[in-house]
Design a protein around this motif. Sequence first.
Motif, PDB file in Angstrom:
ATOM      1  N   ASP A  35       0.840  -1.184   0.000  1.00 45.99           N
ATOM      2  CA  ASP A  35       0.000   0.000   0.000  1.00 45.99           C
ATOM      3  C   ASP A  35       0.880   1.241   0.000  1.00 45.99           C
ATOM      4  O   ASP A  35       1.984   1.231   0.534  1.00 45.99           O
ATOM      5  N   ARG A  36       0.392   2.284  -0.619  1.00 46.00           N
ATOM      6  CA  ARG A  36       1.126   3.541  -0.660  1.00 46.00           C
ATOM      7  C   ARG A  36       0.583   4.464   0.427  1.00 46.00           C
ATOM      8  O   ARG A  36      -0.514   4.269   0.925  1.00 46.00           O
ATOM      9  N   PRO A  37       1.358   5.473   0.800  1.00 47.32           N
ATOM     10  CA  PRO A  37       0.843   6.421   1.786  1.00 47.32           C
ATOM     11  C   PRO A  37      -0.428   7.090   1.254  1.00 47.32           C
ATOM     12  O   PRO A  37      -0.516   7.431   0.075  1.00 47.32           O
ATOM     13  N   ARG A  38      -1.391   7.241   2.114  1.00 38.34           N
ATOM     14  CA  ARG A  38      -2.660   7.881   1.756  1.00 38.34           C
ATOM     15  C   ARG A  38      -2.710   9.266   2.393  1.00 38.34           C
ATOM     16  O   ARG A  38      -2.053   9.523   3.402  1.00 38.34           O
ATOM     17  N   PRO A  39      -3.503  10.173   1.815  1.00 33.44           N
ATOM     18  CA  PRO A  39      -3.571  11.527   2.376  1.00 33.44           C
ATOM     19  C   PRO A  39      -4.065  11.521   3.820  1.00 33.44           C
ATOM     20  O   PRO A  39      -4.903  10.702   4.199  1.00 33.44           O
ATOM     21  N   ASP A  40      -3.537  12.447   4.606  1.00 30.47           N
ATOM     22  CA  ASP A  40      -4.003  12.644   5.971  1.00 30.47           C
ATOM     23  C   ASP A  40      -5.361  13.330   5.891  1.00 30.47           C
ATOM     24  O   ASP A  40      -5.482  14.442   5.359  1.00 30.47           O
ATOM     25  N   LEU A  41      -6.386  12.674   6.400  1.00 33.97           N
ATOM     26  CA  LEU A  41      -7.742  13.223   6.294  1.00 33.97           C
ATOM     27  C   LEU A  41      -7.848  14.608   6.918  1.00 33.97           C
ATOM     28  O   LEU A  41      -8.597  15.462   6.423  1.00 33.97           O
ATOM     29  N   ALA A  42      -7.084  14.863   7.964  1.00 35.83           N
ATOM     30  CA  ALA A  42      -7.126  16.181   8.610  1.00 35.83           C
ATOM     31  C   ALA A  42      -6.665  17.285   7.657  1.00 35.83           C
ATOM     32  O   ALA A  42      -7.030  18.452   7.824  1.00 35.83           O
ATOM     33  N   GLU A  43      -5.862  16.934   6.663  1.00 35.44           N
ATOM     34  CA  GLU A  43      -5.359  17.929   5.714  1.00 35.44           C
ATOM     35  C   GLU A  43      -6.254  18.127   4.505  1.00 35.44           C
ATOM     36  O   GLU A  43      -6.133  19.136   3.805  1.00 35.44           O
ATOM     37  N   ILE A  44      -7.157  17.203   4.238  1.00 43.03           N
ATOM     38  CA  ILE A  44      -7.970  17.308   3.018  1.00 43.03           C
ATOM     39  C   ILE A  44      -9.465  17.428   3.269  1.00 43.03           C
ATOM     40  O   ILE A  44     -10.235  17.617   2.332  1.00 43.03           O
TER      41      ILE A  44
END
Length: 192
Positions: free
Chosen positions: A177-186
Amino acid sequence: MPANPALRDHLLTRRSVGQAFLAEPAPTGADLQTLLTIATRVPDHGKLAPWRLVLFSGDARAAAGEKLAEIAKRKRPEIDEAGIEIERRQFLPAPLVIGVISTAKPHVKIPEFEQLLSAGNVAFNLVHGAYALGYAATWITRWYTFDAEAAAALGAKEGERFVGFVHIGTPTTTIEDRPRPDLAEIVTEWRP
């Protein structure tokens, strides 16, 4: 509606698998019909079905690559033999490639953009459907997705455009798996 843990887990773990890691077999027969049915169960305001699918399998994959190599040679005279070989292999090695075409047209109530998004959903459902059926897939857009001459050579009609090509097969490796966006940032919450 009750929770569906299997579907939740599918959505949390699905990964694209690069075309270099897709091998035989690809879905055929009933699996292919199921995959195409899954693909076309998308939001479709007005029931316009503003998309078409073009299947490339068997020798058609290499033939499509030859067409792309011819076009690339004409448009990019500086391309070397290694570059031509890359074009020849655009639809390889995955045993099945499905081109998704947007057929969006002006409509009195439904914007063309909304129709284009519906076609994008078809491509993404192909990826999900392949995974759900035990295969793997990757959705690719390369130069030929946006080039009118190449798109026409691959099956797009006047006024149509590809939204991409979904390469499908059996995975030959496990993709981390690749790093996923931090939900707090998006994610933000709208407040009046």
